[in-house]
Design an enzyme around this catalytic site. Structure first.
Site, PDB file in Angstrom:
ATOM      1  N   GLY A  13       0.775  -1.233   0.000  1.00 28.79           N
ATOM      2  CA  GLY A  13       0.000   0.000   0.000  1.00 28.79           C
ATOM      3  C   GLY A  13       0.808   1.285   0.000  1.00 28.79           C
ATOM      4  N   ASN A  15       1.469   3.067  -2.581  1.00 28.49           N
ATOM      5  CA  ASN A  15       0.747   4.015  -3.447  1.00 28.49           C
ATOM      6  C   ASN A  15      -0.486   4.579  -2.743  1.00 28.49           C
ATOM      7  OD1 ASN A  15       1.899   4.382  -6.281  1.00 28.49           O
ATOM      8  ND2 ASN A  15       2.133   2.175  -5.927  1.00 28.49           N
ATOM      9  N   ASN A 109      -5.416   3.026 -13.025  1.00 25.46           N
ATOM     10  CA  ASN A 109      -4.479   2.008 -12.548  1.00 25.46           C
ATOM     11  C   ASN A 109      -3.069   2.560 -12.654  1.00 25.46           C
ATOM     12  OD1 ASN A 109      -3.506  -0.661 -11.807  1.00 25.46           O
ATOM     13  ND2 ASN A 109      -2.896  -0.929 -13.954  1.00 25.46           N
ATOM     14  N   HIS A 111       0.786   1.337 -13.157  1.00 23.09           N
ATOM     15  CA  HIS A 111       1.561   0.161 -13.583  1.00 23.09           C
ATOM     16  C   HIS A 111       3.049   0.512 -13.526  1.00 23.09           C
ATOM     17  CE1 HIS A 111       2.312  -3.656 -15.506  1.00 23.09           C
ATOM     18  NE2 HIS A 111       3.194  -3.025 -16.274  1.00 23.09           N
ATOM     19  N   ASP A 152      -4.071  -3.779 -18.856  1.00 22.88           N
ATOM     20  CA  ASP A 152      -3.030  -2.745 -19.030  1.00 22.88           C
ATOM     21  C   ASP A 152      -3.131  -2.028 -20.372  1.00 22.88           C
ATOM     22  OD1 ASP A 152      -1.941  -3.259 -16.500  1.00 22.88           O
ATOM     23  OD2 ASP A 152      -0.533  -4.743 -17.277  1.00 22.88           O
ATOM     24  N   GLU A 182       5.820   6.494  -9.510  1.00 21.31           N
ATOM     25  CA  GLU A 182       4.459   6.128  -9.107  1.00 21.31           C
ATOM     26  C   GLU A 182       3.864   7.061  -8.061  1.00 21.31           C
ATOM     27  OE1 GLU A 182       3.663   1.920  -8.459  1.00 21.31           O
ATOM     28  OE2 GLU A 182       5.670   1.467  -9.129  1.00 21.31           O
TER      29      GLU A 182
HETATM   30  C1  GAR Z   1       3.345  -1.043  -7.359  1.00 14.31           C
HETATM   31  O1  GAR Z   1       4.633  -1.004  -7.923  1.00 14.31           O
HETATM   32  C2  GAR Z   1       2.290  -1.032  -8.440  1.00 14.31           C
HETATM   33  O2  GAR Z   1       2.618  -0.230  -9.534  1.00 14.31           O
HETATM   34  C3  GAR Z   1       2.275  -2.483  -8.847  1.00 14.31           C
HETATM   35  O3  GAR Z   1       2.421  -3.190  -7.638  1.00 14.31           O
HETATM   36  C4  GAR Z   1       3.105  -2.380  -6.678  1.00 14.31           C
HETATM   37  C5  GAR Z   1       2.235  -2.258  -5.452  1.00 14.31           C
HETATM   38  O4  GAR Z   1       2.891  -1.587  -4.430  1.00 14.31           O
HETATM   39  N1  GAR Z   1       1.077  -2.812  -9.543  1.00 14.31           N
HETATM   40  C6  GAR Z   1       1.028  -3.713 -10.513  1.00 14.31           C
HETATM   41  O5  GAR Z   1       1.978  -4.357 -10.856  1.00 14.31           O
HETATM   42  C7  GAR Z   1      -0.341  -3.884 -11.150  1.00 14.31           C
HETATM   43  N2  GAR Z   1      -0.192  -4.442 -12.480  1.00 14.31           N
HETATM   44  P1  GAR Z   1       2.103  -0.898  -3.237  1.00 14.31           P
HETATM   45  O6  GAR Z   1       1.134  -1.924  -2.658  1.00 14.31           O
HETATM   46  O7  GAR Z   1       3.210  -0.574  -2.262  1.00 14.31           O
HETATM   47  O8  GAR Z   1       1.398   0.320  -3.764  1.00 14.31           O
END
Ligand code: GAR
Length: 219
Positions: A13, A15, A109, A111, A152, A182
């Site tokens: 989490g 993000n 989303n 990515h 995606d 991100e």
């Molecule tokens: C992040 O890097 C996000 O971009 C990626 O997973 C991670 C989650 O981190 N998402 C994907 O790969 C979706 N296709 P977080 O839980 O610390 O935000």
């Protein structure tokens, strides 16, 4: 009326935290995070929501026979909470068409690559950075995009690149992409959406000036 935002998570989490911090700084203009939904009961993201005082719930993949059944349950929850914008922030379940039909051009989303590179089914989380290193790219980054029925494949809102350095491990590269791409791109895109400043024209997303979208009185 501020837009009601739901953030869907599965893991750490960070993000979600970037969104919570941006909201605390007043940088999510005309929007409020009102709900966090996790696909995993043990996700640390749930603790982040609790610390920020944001209501949360779990919709666990294993409770449903299929991705479709889970998607339908999620849509019910989102509609019940009168959500305007759905943000996938490290959400690791591929949603089916029911979600896109319920929220057309209203799902964002993030990515961790420069789409269309290293994207699609099987490209998620750390795997994305492993694949980028295996391929030997010199630049990678992150993409925020609207979610369409193609995994995606929806219209791109924003992208930012960072360098891949010679001694990078997947973990080091992941951290650089998160910190420099991100955590900046996602709150900015969410804020623009909430101000009605993202206009989808086919595959292209145009970012409107304040004056073009009737938000001039909100500032
Ligand atoms: C992040 O890097 C996000 O971009 C990626 O997973 C991670 C989650 O981190 N998402 C994907 O790969 C979706 N296709 P977080 O839980 O610390 O935000």
């Amino acid at each position: 009326m501020p837009k009601r935002i739901a953030v869907l998570v599965s893991g750490g989490g960070t993000n979600l935290q970037a969104l919570i911090d941006a909201q605390a700084r007043g940088e999510i203009v005309n929007g409020e995070i009102v709900l966090v939904i996790s696909s995993t009961p043990s996700a640390y993201a749930l603790e982040r929501a609790a610390k920020a005082g944001i209501p949360s719930c779990v919709v666990a993949r294993k409770e449903y026979p299929s991705n479709q059944a889970m998607t339908v349950a999620l849509v019910d929850k989102l509609k019940e909470a009168r959500i305007d914008l759905v943000v996938l922030a490290g959400f690791m379940v591929i949603l089916t068409g029911e979600m896109v039909q319920a929220y057309p051009n209203a799902i964002l989303n993030v990515h961790p690559a420069l789409i269309p590179s290293f994207a699609g089914p099987g490209c998620y989380g750390l795997h994305v950075h492993e694949k980028a290193l295996e391929y030997g790219v010199k630049l990678t980054g992150a993409t925020v995009h609207f979610v369409s029925e193609e995994c995606d494949g929806g219209p791109i809102v924003s992208q930012k690149a960072v360098e891949v350095l010679p001694d990078d491990t997947p973990e080091v590269l992941q951290r650089r992409v998160m910190e420099q791409c991100e955590w900046q791109l996602l709150p900015q895109a969410v804020s623009l959406f909430c101000q009605d400043r993202l206009k989808v024209e086919g595959r292209t997303v145009r970012v409107l000036e304040n004056a073009e979208c009737g938000m001039q009185n909100a500032e």
